[in-house]
Scaffold this motif. Structure first.
Motif, short mmCIF file in Angstrom:
data_model
loop_
_atom_site.label_atom_id
_atom_site.label_comp_id
_atom_site.label_asym_id
_atom_site.label_seq_id
_atom_site.Cartn_x
_atom_site.Cartn_y
_atom_site.Cartn_z
N ILE A 109 0.84 -1.20 0.00
CA ILE A 109 0.00 0.00 0.00
C ILE A 109 0.88 1.26 0.00
CG2 ILE A 109 -1.75 1.29 1.29
CD1 ILE A 109 -2.73 -1.54 2.26
N ASN A 110 1.89 1.31 0.88
CA ASN A 110 2.82 2.44 0.88
C ASN A 110 3.61 2.51 -0.42
OD1 ASN A 110 2.09 3.30 3.43
ND2 ASN A 110 3.69 2.14 4.47
N ASN B 65 4.73 -1.04 -12.71
CA ASN B 65 4.08 -1.34 -13.98
C ASN B 65 2.98 -2.39 -13.86
OD1 ASN B 65 5.71 0.48 -15.43
ND2 ASN B 65 7.34 -1.03 -15.60
N ASN B 66 3.22 -3.44 -13.09
CA ASN B 66 2.25 -4.54 -13.01
C ASN B 66 2.19 -5.12 -11.60
OD1 ASN B 66 1.71 -5.13 -16.09
ND2 ASN B 66 3.94 -4.97 -15.89
N VAL B 67 1.00 -5.49 -11.18
CA VAL B 67 0.78 -6.19 -9.92
C VAL B 67 0.00 -7.46 -10.21
CG1 VAL B 67 -0.27 -6.11 -7.63
CG2 VAL B 67 0.80 -4.05 -8.57
N HIS B 68 0.46 -8.58 -9.66
CA HIS B 68 -0.18 -9.87 -9.91
C HIS B 68 -0.53 -10.52 -8.57
CE1 HIS B 68 1.59 -9.86 -14.08
NE2 HIS B 68 2.52 -9.16 -13.45
N GLU C 113 -9.48 -4.50 6.52
CA GLU C 113 -9.21 -3.12 6.13
C GLU C 113 -8.01 -3.04 5.20
OE1 GLU C 113 -11.05 -0.40 6.67
OE2 GLU C 113 -12.50 -1.81 7.52
N ILE C 114 -6.99 -3.90 5.43
CA ILE C 114 -5.82 -3.89 4.56
C ILE C 114 -6.21 -4.27 3.14
CG2 ILE C 114 -3.65 -5.11 4.06
CD1 ILE C 114 -3.07 -5.15 7.01
N THR D 103 -8.07 0.14 -3.04
CA THR D 103 -8.06 1.58 -3.25
C THR D 103 -6.71 2.04 -3.80
OG1 THR D 103 -9.65 1.90 -1.45
CG2 THR D 103 -8.34 3.82 -2.12
N ALA D 104 -5.62 1.53 -3.22
CA ALA D 104 -4.28 1.93 -3.66
C ALA D 104 -4.00 1.47 -5.09
CB ALA D 104 -3.22 1.36 -2.70
N LEU D 105 -4.48 0.28 -5.45
CA LEU D 105 -4.30 -0.20 -6.82
C LEU D 105 -5.05 0.68 -7.82
CD1 LEU D 105 -4.62 -4.05 -6.20
CD2 LEU D 105 -2.63 -2.89 -7.20
N THR D 106 -6.24 1.10 -7.45
CA THR D 106 -7.02 1.98 -8.32
C THR D 106 -6.31 3.31 -8.52
OG1 THR D 106 -9.08 0.96 -7.56
CG2 THR D 106 -9.26 3.10 -8.63
N ASP D 107 -5.75 3.85 -7.44
CA ASP D 107 -5.03 5.11 -7.52
C ASP D 107 -3.77 4.98 -8.38
OD1 ASP D 107 -4.43 7.88 -6.56
OD2 ASP D 107 -2.71 6.86 -5.68
N ALA D 108 -3.02 3.88 -8.20
CA ALA D 108 -1.80 3.66 -8.98
C ALA D 108 -2.11 3.49 -10.46
CB ALA D 108 -1.05 2.44 -8.45
N GLN D 109 -3.23 2.87 -10.75
CA GLN D 109 -3.64 2.71 -12.15
C GLN D 109 -3.89 4.07 -12.79
OE1 GLN D 109 -7.45 0.82 -12.77
NE2 GLN D 109 -6.78 -0.04 -14.71
#
Length: 336
Positions: free
Chosen positions: A66-67, A77-80, A90-91, A97-103
């Protein structure tokens, strides 16, 4: 980027995290909590990550992502990862949420599958990245289902087990938290698992409801490692468990055992002097002087991969600075 690939197994306390620095990119395998990963990336001047591979959704494997995803200076570039239908923490919500923001910021691509079908698709240089488990069929049922022979699965059973192969030689296997059911399912697909280095599953904790010694023996009989790493935190969950270490030693008595931090069972107090055997990379236990092997850095060179100098330094630390090391107790019995 580099003449040879490098595998860095981080001391993150209780958790797992490794960095593969290959000739054309960087791969991170699991992201434990804490700042050690980001500190290491900064230390190595890494500002772009080709792939992050998350073995499963336990906090000690995902909390640090997340950080990392929120970091403004590191492009991912990619998360799998495999979906986990049981996760409502909560994590897990923060991760989505963090993945959406990074995208939106960097164009990070999310792949909700990390199964055997990804083998060979994640390479960023000389090292072939194998996903040894789970199969897509097993990932579909995940922690809420059963195997075809009606054995109950939990999230550990479907942990992604990752192999690293260089010049046709398997250098390392990172076992995540795979348990006995997961190992049995893996062996239905793979009969050959030999590797030089084994990052032992579940930080040396119990393999589900199975016998710990027998599990360790079976796994080490298959892998035949020269180096066994327990990624664990001092004072957490009593790891590595003695029956696990006994099983490792009975199977591969000549293998070197390295814990990232010093178990309370090996020494009731930490050494008074700063350890001289640690490398310069960040390690979570360094400030509290609780490292045993600390962060491990291995230059990958196929069947010529050599980490003898690091092992020798760690052996000296164990022999002269640790009061009652668990890894020595059973070797004495084996040799007597």
């Amino acid at each position: 980027m580099m003449s040879l690939p490098e595998l860095i197994i981080l001391d993150v306390g209780h958790g797992n995290c490794a960095i593969l620095r290959d000739t054309n990119g960087v791969i991170i395998i699991d992201c434990a909590h804490g700042v050690t990963l980001i500190e290491t990336l900064e230390n190595l001047c890494i500002q772009e990550i080709s792939h992050i591979l998350i073995s499963h959704a336990d906090a000690d494997h995902i909390a640090g992502i997340i950080n990392l995803l929120s970091n403004e200076t590191i492009k991912i570039n990619n998360v799998h990862l495999n979906p986990d239908l049981l996760r409502k923490t909560e994590i897990w919500k923060d991760l989505i949420t963090a993945l959406t923001d990074a995208q939106q910021r960097f164009g990070t691509v999310l792949s909700s599958e990390l199964t055997t079908t990804k083998t060979g698709q994640l390479n960023v240089g000389q090292v072939m990245v194998e996903i040894l488990a789970p199969t897509p069929q097993l990932a579909l049922v995940g922690g809420v289902g059963r195997t075809v022979d009606e054995r109950r699965l939990n999230p550990n059973s479907t942990s992604a087990v990752i192999g690293l192969v260089h010049n046709t030689h398997r250098v390392a296997i990172l076992g995540a938290d795979i348990d006995q059911v997961g190992l049995d399912e893996l062996l239905k697909e793979r009969s050959e698992l030999k590797a030089d280095i084994l990052v032992f599953p579940h930080h040396g904790g119990r393999p589900g409801g199975a016998d710990g010694k027998a599990f360790a023996q079976q796994l080490c009989d298959l892998v035949k490692p020269n180096l066994v790493v327990f990624s664990m935190g001092r004072g957490r969950f009593d790891n590595p468990r003695e029956e696990i270490v006994e099983g490792v030693v009975s199977s591969v008595p000549m293998a070197h055992i390295l814990c990232t931090q010093l178990s309370n069972k090996c020494a009731g107090s930490v050494p008074d002097l700063d350890p001289r055997h640690l490398n310069t990379l960040p390690a979570r236990g360094r400030t509290s002087n609780s490292c045993c092997g600390g962060t491990v850095s291995i230059k990958i060179a196929g069947n010529q991969t050599n980490y003898a100098a690091d092992i020798a330094a760690h052996k000296e630390f164990i022999d002269y600075r640790v009061y009652n090391p668990v890894c020595r107790r059973f070797s004495v019995r084996t040799e007597s």
